[in-house]
Design a protein around this motif. Structure first.
Motif, PDB file in Angstrom:
ATOM      1  N   ALA A 141       9.922   3.766  43.301  1.00  0.00           N
ATOM      2  CA  ALA A 141      10.820   2.646  43.577  1.00  0.00           C
ATOM      3  C   ALA A 141      10.748   2.228  45.035  1.00  0.00           C
ATOM      4  O   ALA A 141      10.981   1.064  45.357  1.00  0.00           O
ATOM      5  CB  ALA A 141      12.250   3.030  43.203  1.00  0.00           C
ATOM      6  N   GLU A 142      10.425   3.161  45.928  1.00  0.00           N
ATOM      7  CA  GLU A 142      10.321   2.848  47.356  1.00  0.00           C
ATOM      8  C   GLU A 142       9.383   3.847  48.028  1.00  0.00           C
ATOM      9  O   GLU A 142       9.027   4.869  47.446  1.00  0.00           O
ATOM     10  CB  GLU A 142      11.679   2.860  48.035  1.00  0.00           C
ATOM     11  CG  GLU A 142      12.357   4.213  48.054  1.00  0.00           C
ATOM     12  CD  GLU A 142      13.717   4.179  48.740  1.00  0.00           C
ATOM     13  OE1 GLU A 142      14.088   3.142  49.316  1.00  0.00           O
ATOM     14  OE2 GLU A 142      14.403   5.197  48.688  1.00  0.00           O
ATOM     15  N   VAL A 143       9.013   3.548  49.238  1.00  0.00           N
ATOM     16  CA  VAL A 143       8.164   4.447  50.018  1.00  0.00           C
ATOM     17  C   VAL A 143       9.015   5.667  50.399  1.00  0.00           C
ATOM     18  O   VAL A 143      10.097   5.494  50.979  1.00  0.00           O
ATOM     19  CB  VAL A 143       7.648   3.750  51.300  1.00  0.00           C
ATOM     20  CG1 VAL A 143       6.840   4.717  52.146  1.00  0.00           C
ATOM     21  CG2 VAL A 143       6.840   2.522  50.945  1.00  0.00           C
ATOM     22  N   PRO A 144       8.558   6.876  50.095  1.00  0.00           N
ATOM     23  CA  PRO A 144       9.330   8.052  50.492  1.00  0.00           C
ATOM     24  C   PRO A 144       9.474   8.141  52.000  1.00  0.00           C
ATOM     25  O   PRO A 144       8.565   7.759  52.758  1.00  0.00           O
ATOM     26  CB  PRO A 144       8.494   9.223  49.961  1.00  0.00           C
ATOM     27  CG  PRO A 144       7.627   8.635  48.897  1.00  0.00           C
ATOM     28  CD  PRO A 144       7.368   7.219  49.325  1.00  0.00           C
ATOM     29  N   ALA A 145      10.610   8.639  52.450  1.00  0.00           N
ATOM     30  CA  ALA A 145      10.815   8.878  53.877  1.00  0.00           C
ATOM     31  C   ALA A 145       9.862   9.970  54.331  1.00  0.00           C
ATOM     32  O   ALA A 145       9.483  10.863  53.556  1.00  0.00           O
ATOM     33  CB  ALA A 145      12.257   9.285  54.135  1.00  0.00           C
ATOM     34  N   TYR A 146       9.458   9.897  55.601  1.00  0.00           N
ATOM     35  CA  TYR A 146       8.519  10.875  56.146  1.00  0.00           C
ATOM     36  C   TYR A 146       9.068  12.301  55.976  1.00  0.00           C
ATOM     37  O   TYR A 146       8.335  13.202  55.580  1.00  0.00           O
ATOM     38  CB  TYR A 146       8.266  10.569  57.623  1.00  0.00           C
ATOM     39  CG  TYR A 146       7.239  11.466  58.257  1.00  0.00           C
ATOM     40  CD1 TYR A 146       5.886  11.269  58.017  1.00  0.00           C
ATOM     41  CD2 TYR A 146       7.609  12.532  59.084  1.00  0.00           C
ATOM     42  CE1 TYR A 146       4.920  12.085  58.588  1.00  0.00           C
ATOM     43  CE2 TYR A 146       6.654  13.348  59.655  1.00  0.00           C
ATOM     44  CZ  TYR A 146       5.325  13.126  59.401  1.00  0.00           C
ATOM     45  OH  TYR A 146       4.369  13.946  59.962  1.00  0.00           O
ATOM     46  N   GLY A 147      10.347  12.495  56.233  1.00  0.00           N
ATOM     47  CA  GLY A 147      10.962  13.824  56.125  1.00  0.00           C
ATOM     48  C   GLY A 147      10.889  14.417  54.720  1.00  0.00           C
ATOM     49  O   GLY A 147      10.862  15.635  54.572  1.00  0.00           O
ATOM     50  N   GLU A 148      10.847  13.572  53.694  1.00  0.00           N
ATOM     51  CA  GLU A 148      10.738  14.059  52.314  1.00  0.00           C
ATOM     52  C   GLU A 148       9.340  14.587  52.013  1.00  0.00           C
ATOM     53  O   GLU A 148       9.150  15.375  51.098  1.00  0.00           O
ATOM     54  CB  GLU A 148      11.023  12.922  51.323  1.00  0.00           C
ATOM     55  CG  GLU A 148      12.429  12.374  51.369  1.00  0.00           C
ATOM     56  CD  GLU A 148      12.562  11.113  50.517  1.00  0.00           C
ATOM     57  OE1 GLU A 148      11.707  10.867  49.639  1.00  0.00           O
ATOM     58  OE2 GLU A 148      13.521  10.369  50.754  1.00  0.00           O
ATOM     59  N   LEU A 149       8.360  14.141  52.783  1.00  0.00           N
ATOM     60  CA  LEU A 149       6.965  14.489  52.508  1.00  0.00           C
ATOM     61  C   LEU A 149       6.478  15.715  53.273  1.00  0.00           C
ATOM     62  O   LEU A 149       5.513  16.347  52.850  1.00  0.00           O
ATOM     63  CB  LEU A 149       6.065  13.295  52.878  1.00  0.00           C
ATOM     64  CG  LEU A 149       6.349  11.998  52.141  1.00  0.00           C
ATOM     65  CD1 LEU A 149       5.531  10.873  52.733  1.00  0.00           C
ATOM     66  CD2 LEU A 149       6.074  12.159  50.659  1.00  0.00           C
TER      67      LEU A 149
END
Length: 151
Positions: A141-149
């Motif tokens: 649905a959206e680009v994951p946040a950097y911290g989630e990756l």
């Protein structure tokens, strides 16, 4: 320039003899302001300011080889070890995001190996998580946040 479906940002535009130029915070210089560049600059600022991607880990127009040919990606976000996390393909707002655009990005990603793909023309955005082992794609649905990756 056209209003996009991305958050606005504080940009600096100047006029050269025949072109409008926009300040690029990654390349640290003015670049010609084309419709595609307008989209690219919006995406860069969106990733940094709204999704937490570190400026130093964003790479614009990175060269790579595919089928004996030199190609350039629009934007790649890297992790702290320099491995690709997100491959972004930008098009001008007048260029629809079609299956051919998706194939172009997927083809580039065969050599880059990013687990995330983002295709955008500034108005429409498509993001996928790529599973190379299972050869599948999951629409996000959206680009994951950097911290989630990078936990």
């Amino acid at each position: 320039m056209q209003e996009l479906n991305l958050p606005p940002f504080a940009y600096k535009v100047t006029q050269s003899s025949e072109n409008l130029l926009i300040w690029d915070v990654l390349r640290r210089r003015n670049v010609v302001l084309t419709p595609e560049e307008w989209v690219r600059q919006h995406v860069v600022h969106y990733l940094m300011n709204h999704r937490g991607y570190p400026k130093g880990l964003l790479s614009l127009e990175r060269g790579h080889r595919y089928n004996q040919r030199q190609k350039r990606t629009d934007l790649v976000a890297l992790d702290a070890t320099g491995q690709p996390l997100l491959l972004v393909e930008c098009k001008a707002p007048s260029v629809p995001i079609t299956a051919a655009v998706a194939l172009q990005a997927a083809t580039y990603n065969q050599t880059i190996g990013a687990p995330l793909l983002l295709l955008t023309n500034g108005l429409s955005h498509f993001c996928w998580r790529v599973n190379f082992a299972e050869r599948t794609n999951e629409r996000l649905a959206e680009v994951p946040a950097y911290g989630e990756l990078v936990r």
